[in-house]
Design a protein around this motif. Sequence first.
Motif, mmCIF file in Angstrom:
data_model
loop_
_atom_site.group_PDB
_atom_site.id
_atom_site.type_symbol
_atom_site.label_atom_id
_atom_site.label_comp_id
_atom_site.label_asym_id
_atom_site.label_seq_id
_atom_site.Cartn_x
_atom_site.Cartn_y
_atom_site.Cartn_z
ATOM 1 N N GLU A 128 0.828 -1.207 0.000
ATOM 2 C CA GLU A 128 0.000 0.000 0.000
ATOM 3 C C GLU A 128 0.864 1.258 0.000
ATOM 4 O O GLU A 128 0.540 2.250 -0.629
ATOM 5 N N TYR A 129 1.954 1.217 0.750
ATOM 6 C CA TYR A 129 2.756 2.414 0.979
ATOM 7 C C TYR A 129 3.920 2.488 0.011
ATOM 8 O O TYR A 129 4.647 1.513 -0.183
ATOM 9 N N MET A 146 -0.012 6.527 0.645
ATOM 10 C CA MET A 146 -0.478 5.452 1.511
ATOM 11 C C MET A 146 -1.414 4.478 0.792
ATOM 12 O O MET A 146 -1.741 3.428 1.335
ATOM 13 N N SER A 193 4.183 -2.763 3.153
ATOM 14 C CA SER A 193 2.766 -3.055 3.363
ATOM 15 C C SER A 193 2.240 -2.228 4.520
ATOM 16 O O SER A 193 3.017 -1.673 5.315
ATOM 17 N N TYR A 227 4.093 4.539 9.311
ATOM 18 C CA TYR A 227 5.036 4.378 8.201
ATOM 19 C C TYR A 227 6.212 5.339 8.218
ATOM 20 O O TYR A 227 7.235 5.043 7.641
#
Lengths: 114, 114
Positions: free
Chosen positions: A30-31, A50, A95, B100
């Motif tokens: 995703e990131y 993101m 992820s 993140y």
Amino acid sequence: EAQVTQNPRYLITVTGKKLTVTCSQNMNHEYMSWYRQDPGLGLRQIYYSMNVEVTDKGDVPEGYKVSRKEKRNFPLILESPSPNQTSLYFCASSSRTGWVYGYTFGSGTRLTVV
Amino acid sequence: AQSVTQLDSQVPVFEEAPVELRCNYSSSVSVYLFWYVQYPNQGLQLLLKYLSGSTLVKGINGFEAEFNKSQTSFHLRKPSVHISDTAEYFCAVSEVDSNYQLIWGAGTKLIIKP
């Protein structure tokens, strides 16, 4: 093989000529994020995403654009490159839950703007 | 995390000697801590990480690091280095709820002398 692929590895261009550095990952992460690396400054984040259609500025976004139309791709666009954008660029991905286990980095793109 | 300081930009050391690469951070909240390694002409890869639990963590290639909360440090050590350890080492920190985002140190080049 799980990987982040950047292209090109090396690029020399002239001031003002638009260019795109591509980044693609095959891990369904995703990131994704773009960094530039300059001597003595470490890694500085340019933009990150993101998820699809979600992007945000990092620490040094001026002069750069990104898009995230598909999950696997996160291109970096320099609309009008200038010599101060000469740098080593890295794309990274992770992820949503796996980021604490480490980002996966591409091999880098060395850009020279003359 | 507000900042990450790697006190040495370069560390020269003789082959088979021990080495310590220093990393200090500033943050008032709980953090995750990482060391990444960048071999010449390559992207970065995760060397080791501290998430919770034992403050002494072991990574790949014989490296280990110790989290010292009172000193806000996460120094990297290896008891005996080899020529193949020649690389740049980056310390990175993330606040636990930062989702993140990593704050990076400027990097330390480890130079192995034969």
